[in-house]
Design a protein around this motif. Structure first.
Motif, short mmCIF file in Angstrom:
data_model
loop_
_atom_site.label_atom_id
_atom_site.label_comp_id
_atom_site.label_asym_id
_atom_site.label_seq_id
_atom_site.Cartn_x
_atom_site.Cartn_y
_atom_site.Cartn_z
N GLN A 24 -4.07 6.69 4.65
CA GLN A 24 -3.34 6.09 6.01
C GLN A 24 -4.41 5.15 6.41
O GLN A 24 -4.08 4.06 6.86
CB GLN A 24 -2.79 7.17 6.96
CG GLN A 24 -2.16 6.41 8.00
CD GLN A 24 -1.18 7.28 8.71
OE1 GLN A 24 -1.51 8.52 8.59
NE2 GLN A 24 -0.30 6.85 9.42
N LEU A 27 -4.74 1.88 5.08
CA LEU A 27 -3.98 0.93 5.25
C LEU A 27 -4.39 -0.16 6.18
O LEU A 27 -3.88 -1.27 6.10
CB LEU A 27 -2.63 1.51 5.78
CG LEU A 27 -1.61 2.25 4.90
CD1 LEU A 27 -0.40 2.65 5.76
CD2 LEU A 27 -1.21 1.59 3.93
N PHE A 244 -1.02 -2.65 13.75
CA PHE A 244 -2.44 -2.88 13.23
C PHE A 244 -3.33 -3.09 14.21
O PHE A 244 -4.73 -2.55 13.86
CB PHE A 244 -2.20 -4.10 12.24
CG PHE A 244 -1.48 -3.76 11.02
CD1 PHE A 244 -2.41 -3.27 10.24
CD2 PHE A 244 -0.34 -4.21 10.95
CE1 PHE A 244 -1.81 -2.96 8.73
CE2 PHE A 244 0.24 -3.87 9.52
CZ PHE A 244 -0.50 -3.39 8.71
N ARG A 271 -0.09 7.12 17.84
CA ARG A 271 0.35 7.16 16.73
C ARG A 271 -0.54 8.08 15.71
O ARG A 271 -1.64 8.23 16.10
CB ARG A 271 0.54 5.85 15.77
CG ARG A 271 1.68 4.95 16.51
CD ARG A 271 1.43 3.47 16.21
NE ARG A 271 0.92 3.62 14.97
CZ ARG A 271 1.83 3.12 13.95
NH1 ARG A 271 2.99 2.71 14.23
NH2 ARG A 271 1.52 2.75 12.46
N ASP B 300 6.29 5.96 10.59
CA ASP B 300 5.27 4.97 10.93
C ASP B 300 4.36 4.64 9.76
O ASP B 300 3.96 3.63 9.43
CB ASP B 300 4.22 5.84 11.92
CG ASP B 300 4.70 5.62 13.35
OD1 ASP B 300 5.77 4.94 13.64
OD2 ASP B 300 4.26 6.41 14.10
N PHE B 301 4.18 5.69 8.89
CA PHE B 301 3.64 5.40 7.74
C PHE B 301 4.29 4.46 6.81
O PHE B 301 3.33 3.47 6.18
CB PHE B 301 3.23 6.78 6.93
CG PHE B 301 2.55 6.63 5.79
CD1 PHE B 301 1.03 6.42 5.73
CD2 PHE B 301 3.02 6.94 4.57
CE1 PHE B 301 0.34 6.38 4.57
CE2 PHE B 301 2.22 6.77 3.35
CZ PHE B 301 0.99 6.60 3.57
N ASP B 304 3.92 0.84 8.33
CA ASP B 304 2.78 0.09 8.29
C ASP B 304 2.44 -0.17 6.63
O ASP B 304 1.90 -1.31 6.34
CB ASP B 304 1.72 1.10 8.42
CG ASP B 304 1.71 1.37 9.96
OD1 ASP B 304 2.32 0.71 10.74
OD2 ASP B 304 1.28 2.59 10.57
N LEU B 305 2.91 0.71 5.85
CA LEU B 305 2.63 0.70 4.42
C LEU B 305 3.44 -0.95 4.00
O LEU B 305 2.86 -1.52 3.11
CB LEU B 305 3.13 1.55 3.64
CG LEU B 305 3.05 1.79 2.20
CD1 LEU B 305 1.54 2.05 1.96
CD2 LEU B 305 3.76 2.93 1.31
N SER B 307 4.25 -3.21 5.89
CA SER B 307 4.33 -4.56 6.84
C SER B 307 3.21 -5.36 6.40
O SER B 307 2.03 -4.95 5.91
CB SER B 307 4.18 -4.40 8.35
OG SER B 307 3.31 -3.29 8.52
#
Lengths: 674, 652
Positions: A24, A27, A244, A271, B300-301, B304-305, B307
């Motif tokens: 994660q 990412l 981000f 988050r 969320d995960f 994000d993955l 986007s």
């Protein structure tokens, strides 16, 4: 720098056992660059809170004008609204650590930051004490070692990132710094916050395009970082940012903590990816401590006391919900409050043995333990003299010169606004000029001339009032914070603001005064022209000053503009054109004496009517009317012309004094009412 | 619905439970689905082309920039299911909902089809099939919950008896558990009322009154705290279980909700990256090599993955590539093929009727107008502050003038003309301004409501405008009479009752014109502050040029002279001047006015003044009145046209 080594190791040990969480993080890994460009150079800091209980008076937080709107006297006491914002809170953090305060709304995060920064408005410390570096916290000490980054970015929108920081460096760094050192510091901060690629982009705001939201937030942090504070406090730094950007920002913060700073942030509900970046976590619910300890041990702690975090859910969300107070119905509230209280009692039980009130997982390997404890052994022998050595900040003159340069730079960058104002003035003067077009067979009659002169003095400067008030209010929050931070004092700002208005003011008068004068064919010789011009210059300046006063006096834009409007209209009606001066009863007559519009009208009338003859046609007869007769008839010759200039200067002086007094004594706290 | 997770924090056990009822709907056997309604979105793509660069840059205006907002999206939902569309901002979530409900702006090109029960919809059928709850609650703040719903029902359902409507409203309120607040005011953020979560539910209830089968929700949880947000989503899931199709977009869903949805779709840059059940989702992404970490929110995960990070060029390429690979993996998966199969199959079945999906027959124009009129009047009457402001605003303005000028004089040398002219100038200038203030503060809310409800097909925008105009009239008349009866007699204007009547009538018109002019502009310009400035400017310009008080009209340059005929201020001020000066004789100083003593005394008759300011105005008195009052219907007509155009232009 020695302190960073165990920290790094701690991070690695944390990442190793969980592949998935590493995934994660990957990412987001947009920055491979983890080097530190600018580390804190002073001695290590500690922040300690002992048994703090803090009472918040919710009613006194409501600004006075809102209380008035609810028909309550602002000074009436409100005993019933007091509640304990924080109860019996203790913790101790050191340089190199990042403590995140989380909890649902109303949990006491804001109160805690208020107490630490000493800006609790209307709150009272019931018991307990805050220690900074072993000394009880005082406003001076806080100002010296704590930097507070506010939730909302307050920056001048038209300066570039580098300029913003450079101006603050001028104001904030001690006098002993050379220019080269200042530039070096600005470069270091830009590098540390990874702002290089946008260093020469303007900052912008919601209306002006500029750097992105995350970068703007980092500029706000940079402004505070410049003076190398040991303790950084951030209020909701990630609100309003996308995932981000928020992740990268918190990463930046943890890097700052690694640079031997103490970082304290408050967050609503982080988050899961952000939660993983935290060092220490303080979970609060309605002012009581539910958990305080390492972030990666939080799940372990709650599992131990019988609340395991379900799979696929964010521990921060889950535990904040678990402990939040549900205010929907009475019994729910009692039940949830009771639950939170029992959890807090359990926590107090568990940490009783630790002196810094952190919960630790004893079963864990010693690596992570050293990570939280490691700094203890490394605490440098404290040098109490270091903080008390007076750092000579720049004096008022330098503050003034920096502020005026900043002010003018910001104004002149804003080309669209300048153009709009210019076009507005130009258009208005052309329309009025052509309406009263005077080159022709028929000369303007004396009533029309009088109307024209009144319009010149009264109607068009009105735009100035609203523009100035709007601008002042957009900068008001920044002014408040900078004054509070001690960046400069009211005096230098006052001079910079008034003198900074002058260039735009002169240009405005030129554009606005010239065309009308020639189109309407007023007296063409240079002497009346110059006198006319000077008078208009003075009266518009008076308008500006009045607007500055209105903006500084009242807390919201709407109130200021209403007040400005009402004042302006009173001056307008008592100006001697709408209503004959002789017909005003006592009170309006007083108002008329300070009405700069009246003096302007009187002066202009004297310039253009004295010694002239006008012709009045009634039926077939034409009467010659001497200008002096008209003046005396309208009661506009009470004072000689030169006295009028002095009166106007006097009125301006009065507004200047009022502006200074309100800057000095009224808190420029900004509240928005829309 | 007892299997649904409880509202407060859901433990792991709650999640397991909630999986129960869905088992049946996941692997839908062909036979079982026959009685179900279905919605299929079949290869929908949407692109807009717009011109690059600012309007003054002609060279770049030539080029058109094509942007694909939706790329080949296919979805399939059946009644009883709730679908959640995820995606970061700008990924096309709202556009997808707009495309489904036929509310896209007309400038783009839409390919593909939206099928309801296997039949592709025509443009005019969209409105009847979908109910669409927008992100913001546009409700009238001074009505109670029950009133709001009753009025909506009256607008939506034709010829129903009062009892029927009552019963219907009660039923809907019970379904959305609003009964306990039925008689509370809705309120807004300024003054209390029901909570935001309840307000959101009222919005939903208003849609439910039309018995829709397909309900779309754009970000139903924004602006709500997490607890309330969860409750709303659980409520939507319940609605779906009662044989409806519910589709919602959501910005940051919480992990508790993960198991609640029947279908989760992820959009990224207009592309459907994944659509399937939560279980399929976990499996699919694990299959792609991205298992969800244990303690993190799968929403969320995965978001994000999928986007794209636009912070730097190389990051963008990297993340874009990842999204592409996931997207293509999805298009090869069995889940995707099953979706397409389902759509194809329903196309062949055609056993179910297509429309109506919503109650359709709405009442006639006149009765709608009556309902609207009653509704806006009641809304205004509840708002005490607005009523008081409406009534006394003019009076305050009058008192302000009275404060400075207690009484007009009759002596020319003491400013008899000057004061009267100044006074009339103030009044002509201020009356439209107060009207404008009323419209600017009160109308935008109604405009927002009408924008939305006309989209729902309840009525047309101009009907709301007309209702507003009608309900304003009595208030304006009363306000003007209050103002004029105080100021006329206090100031000592021409003491005659008939003239007082003319005075009031002449000032009523600018008050109304100011308000209606603002309405017309509010139809064209969205921002009330801009409208405020425009109307203020127009009024000042009109007074300066048209009234003749500050510039003699006869001596003006020609273009300005022509312009005066279009200003209502010209007619208004002519009436006022004649009304006040006709038949007046003024004194001039102590000696009974000899021109030789003071040339100003040449002027001592009102008539002379009228002749100088506006020659021949006395004979035009009636005509001026007619023209002045003709402005009002003209503006109302113009407003109607503007709002009809608005109906066409803003189709969302």
């Amino acid at each position: 720098m020695a302190q960073t080594a165990p920290e790094d190791r701690g991070l690695q040990t944390r990442a190793a056992p969980q592949d998935a969480s590493g995934l994660q993080d990957s990412l987001f890994s947009s920055e491979s660059d983890n080097s530190l460009y600018f580390t804190y150079s002073g001695p290590s800091n500690t922040l300690e809170v002992q048994g703090l209980s803090y009472q918040v008076d919710a009613a006194s937080q409501v600004p006075w004008f809102e209380q008035l709107a609810q028909f309550k006297m602002p000074w009436a006491s409100h005993k019933d609204s007091c509640e304990l914002g924080i109860q019996n809170l203790s913790f101790k953090v050191r340089s190199g650590q990042m403590l995140a305060i989380i909890g649902s709304s109303g949990c006491g995060r804001a109160s805690l930051l208020d107490v630490i920064t000493g800006r609790g408005h209307g709150g009272k410390i019931k018991s307990g004490q805050i220690w900074i570096n072993g000394q009880p916290s005082t406003p001076q000490l806080v100002r010296k070692s704590v930097a507070h980054v506010r939730q909302h970015d307050q920056l001048l929108p038209n300066l570039t990132v580098r300029e913003t920081l450079a101006f603050v460096a001028q104001l904030r760094l001690p006098r002993t710094f050379s220019q080269a050192q200042r530039d070096k510091r600005v470069d270091d901060v830009i590098a540390e916050l990874r702002l290089r690629q946008c260093a020469n982009t303007r900052v912008g705001n919601t209306y002006v395009r500029g750097v992105s939201g995350g970068e703007r937030r980092r500029v706000s942090i940079g402004v505070q970082l410049l003076w190398n504070p040991g303790i950084l406090i951030l209020d909701e730094p990630t609100s309003g940012l996308d995932s981000f950007t928020a992740h990268n920002l918190v990463k930046t913060l943890s890097r700052l903590a690694k640079g031997n700073r103490l970082v304290l942030i408050s967050l609503h509900q982080p988050r899961s990816d952000i939660f993983r970046l935290f060092d220490l976590v303080l979970l609060m619910a309605s002012g009581i401590t539910i958990y305080l300890g390492a972030a990666q041990h939080m799940v372990q702690y709650f599992t131990a006391i019988g609340h395991p975090c379900p799979r696929y859910s964010n521990p921060a969300d889950f535990y904040v919900d678990l402990t939040s107070i549900d205010r929907q119905s009475g019994e729910r509230e009692v039940a949830t409050r009771e639950k939170a209280r029992s959890l807090a009692a359990l926590f107090q039980e568990k940490v009783r043995d630790f002196d810094d009130c952190l919960w630790r997982a004893e079963a864990r390997d010693s690596g992570s333990k050293r990570h939280t404890l490691g700094l203890d052994s490394l605490v440098l022998p404290r040098d109490p003299d270091h903080l008390s050595t007076p750092t000579q900040l720049p004096g008022p003159v330098q503050q003034f010169s920096t502020l005026i340069r900043r002010h003018i730079a910001n104004d002149f960058r804003d080309l669209p606004t300048l153009l709009i104002h210019g076009a507005e003035a130009c258009l208005m003067s052309l329309v009025i000029g052509f309406l009263y077009y005077g080159h022709g067979t028929i000369k303007l009659s004396f009533t029309d001339t009088a109307a024209l002169l009144f319009m010149i003095g009264a109607l068009i400067p009105f735009n100035v009032v609203l523009d100035v008030i709007a601008k002042c209010h957009s900068e008001r929050a920044m002014l408040y914070y900078e004054l509070e931070d001690g960046l400069y004092t009211a005096g230098p700002y006052f001079f910079a603001k008034i003198l900074g208005e002058l260039p735009e003011h002169c240009a405005y008068i030129l554009i606005y005064g010239m065309p009308t004068y020639w189109l309407a064919n007023l007296r063409p010789s240079p002497e009346p022209f110059l006198l006319h011009f000077l008078l208009v210059w003075l009266v518009v300046f008076c308008c500006r000053l009045m607007a500055l006063c209105a903006a500084a006096l009242l807390p919201t834009f709407h109130m200021s503009s209403f007040f400005g409007n009402a004042l302006y209209n009173s001056f307008y009606l008592t100006g001697g054109f709408m209503i004959s001066l002789s017909n005003l009863w006592t009170v309006p007559a007083w108002i008329s004496n300070v009405s700069f519009l009246r003096w302007c009208f009187e002066g202009l009338m004297q310039i253009h009517f004295k010694g002239q003859t006008y012709h009045l046609v009634v039926g077939n007869l034409t009467f010659p009317i001497p200008g002096d007769k008209i003046l005396s008839n309208m009661h506009l010759n009470s004072y000689p012309l030169y006295a009028i200039y002095f009166i106007l200067i006097g009125i301006s002086g009065g507004f200047v004094a009022l502006y200074y007094v309100s800057l000095k004594f009224i808190k420029q706290k900004s509240s928005q009412d829309w | 619905m007892s299997e649904l997770p409880s509202l407060s924090p859901v433990g792991p056990s709650g999640l397991q439970l909630s999986k129960g009822p869905r088992g049946s709907s996941e692997g839908v056997p062909a036979a079982a689905s026959e009685s179900r309604h279905s919605l299929g979105v079949f290869h929908v793509s949407y692109s807009v082309s717009y011109r690059v660069g600012p309007w003054w840059d002609i060279a770049s205006r030539r080029q058109r920039w094509n942007r694909q907002i939706l790329k080949d999206v296919s979805l399939y939902v059946e009644s009883g299911q709730i679908m959640c569309i995820l995606g970061s901002s700008g990924s096309g979530k709202t556009t997808l909902l707009d495309a489904m409900s036929g509310r896209l702006r007309r400038q783009g090109t839409l390919l593909g089809e939206v099928c309801v029960n296997g039949q592709a919809l025509r443009r005019d059928q969209f409105q009847d099939c979908f109910s669409y709850v927008l992100q913001s609650d546009t409700l009238l703040s001074s009505l109670t919950v029950r009133e709001t719903l009753v009025y909506t029902a009256l607008l939506a359902i034709r010829g129903a008896s009062r009892a029927f409507i009552q019963k219907k409203v009660e039923a809907v309120m019970a379904e959305l558990s609003l009964s306990h607040v039925a008689d509370q005011l809705i309120g807004n953020y300024n003054f209390g009322g029901i909570s935001t979560g309840e307000r959101r539910r009222v919005s939903i209830a208003a849609q439910l009154l039309q018995d829709p089968t397909i309900m779309l929700f754009d970000e139903p949880t924004t602006g709500l705290d997490c607890m309330t947000a969860n409750q709303i989503v659980v409520l939507l899931a319940e609605l779906a279980r009662r044989d409806r199709i519910v589709i919602l977009t959501i910005h940051q869903p919480r992990s508790e909700l993960f198991q609640l949805f029947d279908r989760i779709a992820i959009l990224s840059f207009g592309e459907l990256v994944f659509c399937g059940t939560p279980v399929e989702m976990l499996e699919f992404f694990s299959g792609c090599g991205y298992p969800c970490p244990e303690h993190s929110n799968p929403f969320d995960f995965y978001m994000d993955l999928t986007s794209v990070d636009t912070q730097s060029k190389e990051r963008e390429m990297e993340t874009y590539k990842r999204v592409q690979s996931i997207g293509s993996a999805y298009r090869e998966s069995a889940i995707y093929h099953k979706t397409l199969e389902n759509i194809e199959r329903t196309k062949h079945l055609r056993t179910l009727p297509m429309v109506p999906f919503k109650t359709r027959d709405s009442p006639g124009t006149l009765s709608k107008l009556c309902v609207l009129l009653r509704r806006v009047t009641r809304n205004l009457m509840r708002n005490k502050l607005a009523v008081v402001m409406r009534l006394v605003q003019n009076l305050i303005m009058g008192l302000f003038v009275i404060f400075f000028l207690v009484r007009v004089q009759n002596d020319v040398l003491k400013g008899a003309f000057q004061d009267r002219v100044g006074l009339l100038y103030q009044f002509v200038g201020a009356m439209p301004y107060t009207g404008m203030l009323n419209a600017v503060t009160l109308f935008p809310v109604l405009r927002a409501v009408s924008d939305q409800e006309s989209q729902d097909g309840l009525y047309q925008k101009w009907q709301m405008l007309l209702a507003y105009v009608l309900h304003v009239l009595p208030f304006s008349v009363i306000a003007t009479v209050i103002f004029s009866s105080v100021s006329y007699w206090t100031l000592g204007l021409y003491p005659e009752v008939a003239r007082f009547g003319y005075f009031s009538a002449a000032l009523l018109a600018p008050h109304l014109i100011g308000e209606f002019l603002t309405l017309v502009l509010l139809g064209m310009v969205q921002n009330p502050n801009v409208v405020n400035s425009i109307v203020a400017l127009l009024c000042i310009a009109g007074v300066l040029v048209g009234s003749g008080f500050v510039r003699n009209i006869e001596e003006m340059p020609i273009p300005f002279k022509i312009f005066t005929y279009f200003t209502f201020q010209k007619y208004c001020s002519e009436i006022l001047v004649v009304n006040e000066f006709y038949g007046r004789n003024f004194t001039c100083g102590s000696s009974n006015g000899s021109v030789t003593a003071n040339p100003m005394c040449a002027f001592n008759q009102g008539l002379q003044f009228i002749e100088r300011i506006s020659p021949g105005a006395t004979s035009r008195f009636t005509a001026d009145f007619l023209i002045l009052y003709a402005f009002i219907p003209a503006l109302v007509l113009l407003g109607t046209v503007v709002f009809k155009v608005r109906d066409h232009l803003i189709s969302r």
